[in-house]
Design a protein around this motif. Structure first.
Motif, PDB file in Angstrom:
ATOM      1  N   ASP A  72      -9.582  -9.024  -6.185  1.00 13.74           N
ATOM      2  CA  ASP A  72      -9.178  -8.938  -4.782  1.00 13.74           C
ATOM      3  C   ASP A  72      -7.701  -8.583  -4.700  1.00 13.74           C
ATOM      4  OD1 ASP A  72     -11.693  -9.980  -3.656  1.00 13.74           O
ATOM      5  OD2 ASP A  72     -11.111 -11.810  -4.702  1.00 13.74           O
ATOM      6  N   GLU A  96      -6.072  -7.215  -2.559  1.00 14.54           N
ATOM      7  CA  GLU A  96      -5.477  -7.448  -1.223  1.00 14.54           C
ATOM      8  C   GLU A  96      -4.981  -8.882  -1.060  1.00 14.54           C
ATOM      9  OE1 GLU A  96      -9.861  -8.115  -0.993  1.00 14.54           O
ATOM     10  OE2 GLU A  96      -8.559  -6.619  -1.892  1.00 14.54           O
ATOM     11  N   ARG A  97      -5.286  -9.734  -2.035  1.00 13.99           N
ATOM     12  CA  ARG A  97      -4.769 -11.113  -1.981  1.00 13.99           C
ATOM     13  C   ARG A  97      -3.460 -11.289  -2.747  1.00 13.99           C
ATOM     14  NH1 ARG A  97      -7.645 -15.797  -0.383  1.00 13.99           N
ATOM     15  NH2 ARG A  97      -9.463 -15.258   0.862  1.00 13.99           N
ATOM     16  N   HIS A 120       0.818  -1.218   0.000  1.00 14.16           N
ATOM     17  CA  HIS A 120       0.000   0.000   0.000  1.00 14.16           C
ATOM     18  C   HIS A 120       0.850   1.265   0.000  1.00 14.16           C
ATOM     19  CE1 HIS A 120      -3.671  -2.296   0.624  1.00 14.16           C
ATOM     20  NE2 HIS A 120      -2.935  -3.051   1.407  1.00 14.16           N
TER      21      HIS A 120
END
Ligand SMILES: [Zn+2]
Length: 231
Positions: free
Chosen positions: A156, A158-159, A95
């Motif tokens: 996704d 975040e995966r 991030h």
């Protein structure tokens, strides 16, 4: 969930192919290993993954044999897009903003993508086909970048993970039920981490190393974010 979590959007190039491409810039026990050292190797890889047609690759090989500097430029372009895409993937994992240069490089690659168009089908109706506008290498790179874009728009992101083993650092997609996978492969990198913890624990038990006493035993708490921060 699990592997079927990927089934909600279909691509001809899967995000696993994209990450396999990134991982061709490999680390073997912490030492850099280039898995695509020549244009020929890169073309073979592209054909294997179906992002370039066999005839297109043959034409490029023939061209490379009469124009070695051109082949070097093509290879440099492939490596540049790969490292820019890796920078974007790394940025997503922790991030942070990717370097502006990397976005420019990936965006240039994306603009070269194939054009999707409708054509009459063999069964007398309509089918979807694709047309190649420019260079087959540009097209292959665009197709390999595309799954990451799809992941950001409807997947996704975040995966997306970077293997917690510092001597590996493969990019992978976490398809586990819990979404807390830390290693690219439990059998190799996961076991290596477990063995290291076991050694530290044994050492601490025999009073060999006071620092090692702080190392937790057994599995790590599973709520540890599977993120590897570069120092
Ligand atoms: Zn690994």
């Amino acid at each position: 969930m699990n592997a079927d979590v990927r089934g909600h959007h279909a691509h001809d190039v899967r995000i696993e192919d994209t990450f396999d491409f990134l991982n061709t810039d490999d680390l073997d026990d912490g030492f850099p290993v280039e898995k695509l050292p020549t244009l020929g190797d890169a073309l073979t890889w592209f054909v294997d993954r179906g992002v370039i047609h066999g005839e297109g690759a043959d034409r490029l090989r023939a061209q490379a044999s009469i124009d070695p500097p051109g082949a070097e430029r093509d290879l440099a372009r492939i490596h540049a897009v790969r490292s820019a895409l890796r920078e974007v993937a790394d940025a997503i994992v922790v991030h942070r903003p990717p370097s502006p240069g990397s976005l420019d490089t990936v965006n240039r690659a994306l603009h070269a993508r194939q054009v999707i168009e409708l054509v009459p089908s063999f069964d007398g109706c309509v089918a979807v086909d694709h047309r190649h506008l420019g260079d087959p290498i540009d097209d292959a790179l665009a197709r390999l970048c595309d799954p990451l874009v799809q992941e950001l728009t409807g997947g996704d992101p975040e995966r997306i993970r970077v293997c917690a083993n510092d001597t590996c650092r493969w990019v992978f997609y976490d398809t586990s039920r819990t979404g807390r996978r830390r290693w690219c492969d439990m059998a190799t990198c996961g076991n290596r981490a477990k063995a290291a913890r076991h050694r530290a624990k044994s050492k601490a038990a025999t009073g060999g190393d006071t620092n090692a006493a702080a190392v937790p035993s057994g599995e790590p708490p599973m709520d540890v974010p599977p993120i590897h921060l570069l120092s």
